[in-house]
Motif scaffolding. Sequence first.
Motif, PDB file in Angstrom:
ATOM      1  N   GLU A  29       0.833  -1.204   0.000  1.00  0.00           N
ATOM      2  CA  GLU A  29       0.000   0.000   0.000  1.00  0.00           C
ATOM      3  C   GLU A  29       0.866   1.252   0.000  1.00  0.00           C
ATOM      4  OE1 GLU A  29      -4.035   0.956   2.135  1.00  0.00           O
ATOM      5  OE2 GLU A  29      -2.407   1.233   3.579  1.00  0.00           O
ATOM      6  N   THR A  58      -4.240  -2.340   6.461  1.00  0.00           N
ATOM      7  CA  THR A  58      -4.103  -1.292   5.452  1.00  0.00           C
ATOM      8  C   THR A  58      -5.272  -0.322   5.598  1.00  0.00           C
ATOM      9  OG1 THR A  58      -5.244  -2.710   3.837  1.00  0.00           O
ATOM     10  CG2 THR A  58      -2.816  -2.727   3.817  1.00  0.00           C
ATOM     11  N   SER A  59      -5.196   0.795   4.892  1.00  0.00           N
ATOM     12  CA  SER A  59      -6.230   1.818   5.087  1.00  0.00           C
ATOM     13  C   SER A  59      -7.061   2.114   3.847  1.00  0.00           C
ATOM     14  CB  SER A  59      -5.588   3.120   5.574  1.00  0.00           C
ATOM     15  OG  SER A  59      -4.676   3.615   4.605  1.00  0.00           O
ATOM     16  N   HIS A  60      -6.510   1.911   2.655  1.00  0.00           N
ATOM     17  CA  HIS A  60      -7.276   2.295   1.468  1.00  0.00           C
ATOM     18  C   HIS A  60      -7.110   1.362   0.279  1.00  0.00           C
ATOM     19  CE1 HIS A  60      -3.320   4.307   1.035  1.00  0.00           C
ATOM     20  NE2 HIS A  60      -3.455   3.963  -0.239  1.00  0.00           N
ATOM     21  N   THR A  62      -7.408  -1.597  -2.310  1.00  0.00           N
ATOM     22  CA  THR A  62      -8.432  -2.597  -2.600  1.00  0.00           C
ATOM     23  C   THR A  62      -7.828  -3.987  -2.434  1.00  0.00           C
ATOM     24  OG1 THR A  62      -9.629  -1.168  -4.135  1.00  0.00           O
ATOM     25  CG2 THR A  62      -9.932  -3.538  -4.408  1.00  0.00           C
ATOM     26  N   TYR A  89     -15.195  -3.162   5.779  1.00  0.00           N
ATOM     27  CA  TYR A  89     -14.285  -2.427   4.897  1.00  0.00           C
ATOM     28  C   TYR A  89     -15.018  -2.077   3.596  1.00  0.00           C
ATOM     29  CZ  TYR A  89     -11.088  -4.622   8.181  1.00  0.00           C
ATOM     30  OH  TYR A  89     -10.464  -5.050   9.333  1.00  0.00           O
ATOM     31  N   ARG A  92     -13.776  -1.765  -0.469  1.00  0.00           N
ATOM     32  CA  ARG A  92     -12.367  -2.156  -0.599  1.00  0.00           C
ATOM     33  C   ARG A  92     -12.186  -3.619  -0.960  1.00  0.00           C
ATOM     34  NH1 ARG A  92      -9.054  -1.048   4.443  1.00  0.00           N
ATOM     35  NH2 ARG A  92      -7.423  -1.741   2.996  1.00  0.00           N
TER      36      ARG A  92
END
Length: 320
Positions: A29, A58-60, A62, A89, A92
């Motif tokens: 990421e 992770t934050s964003h 996919t 989530y 994502r």
Amino acid sequence: MPSATKNVGIMLPRDLPVAEVLDFARRAEEAGFDEVWVVEDLGYRGGIAQAASVLAVTSHVTVGVGILPAAVRNVAFAAMEIATLAQLYPGRLVVGIGHGMPDWLASVGAWPQKPLTFLREYVAALRALLEGEPGPGRGVYVNAEGVQLKEIPAVIPPIVLGVRGPKSLAAVGEIADGVVLAEPAAPEYIAHALEQIGDVDTRVITYDLAVVADSTDEAQAIVRPALSVLAETDWRPHLLPLPYAEELLQHAAELPVDTFTHTLPREWVAELTLAGTVDEVRAGVQRRHDAGATTVVFIPVGENPSAAMQALAEALPDRL
């Protein structure tokens, strides 16, 4: 619907030491990859568990699951697992469903007599359940009649099919949001698969063995051993659309595997992988996007997958 952006992803290696798995996801990421894909190969790690772990650290990015074999999971319980991830989530997750490898499924007594019938029934039931509808009536294989999820996600994850054959590819345009094309996914194979799918707007996720090195020869030397799978009959659909398919198949039939991979012409290796210099790998990604891929997924090859991933990040397209 497919993303308007042409994405690049990285595959989480199935045999990556467990102590490195979460760090690999975080670093992917941070390196700028749009997507991280996990695989579920018999004897390695489960797809749902891996996806949940990657999403959590992770934050964003996919996270794609490519693929879950339909015949080994009850559809109602699979829907519960997928719905839970999609709730936690939102937006994502991409879920790949497929037949699975015949030998693996046969070894656990799960290969259906009519795999495409099974897949069609499974995806129809999975979609209905994820949308909060009652499961459809009993089919030849799948029975979710009367089942209804009480917890459904606000964002339904795309369902893509990991398939190869012409009838299964045709089903993509009828029942799914897209397709996962396993490696090698040369541009000719992508175009051929899209012809089988038909005139629909669809996600096309492609896998390819990938190495970035200082020279083409160095990168190809690293990737060549991994091309031994091309000698197996399961990979024939990937090769038949190629202009040199007959010659390649004859080459595979006549030579021991080690000799086969070592003597593949340099031009073939360049087309069948994403192995080369930064500029060459970037150009290969562009060719796949031009052929219709919406996400090109690198399969990092090398003794140190984390280092290979970081090198491949240098080949990510400029998006200024």
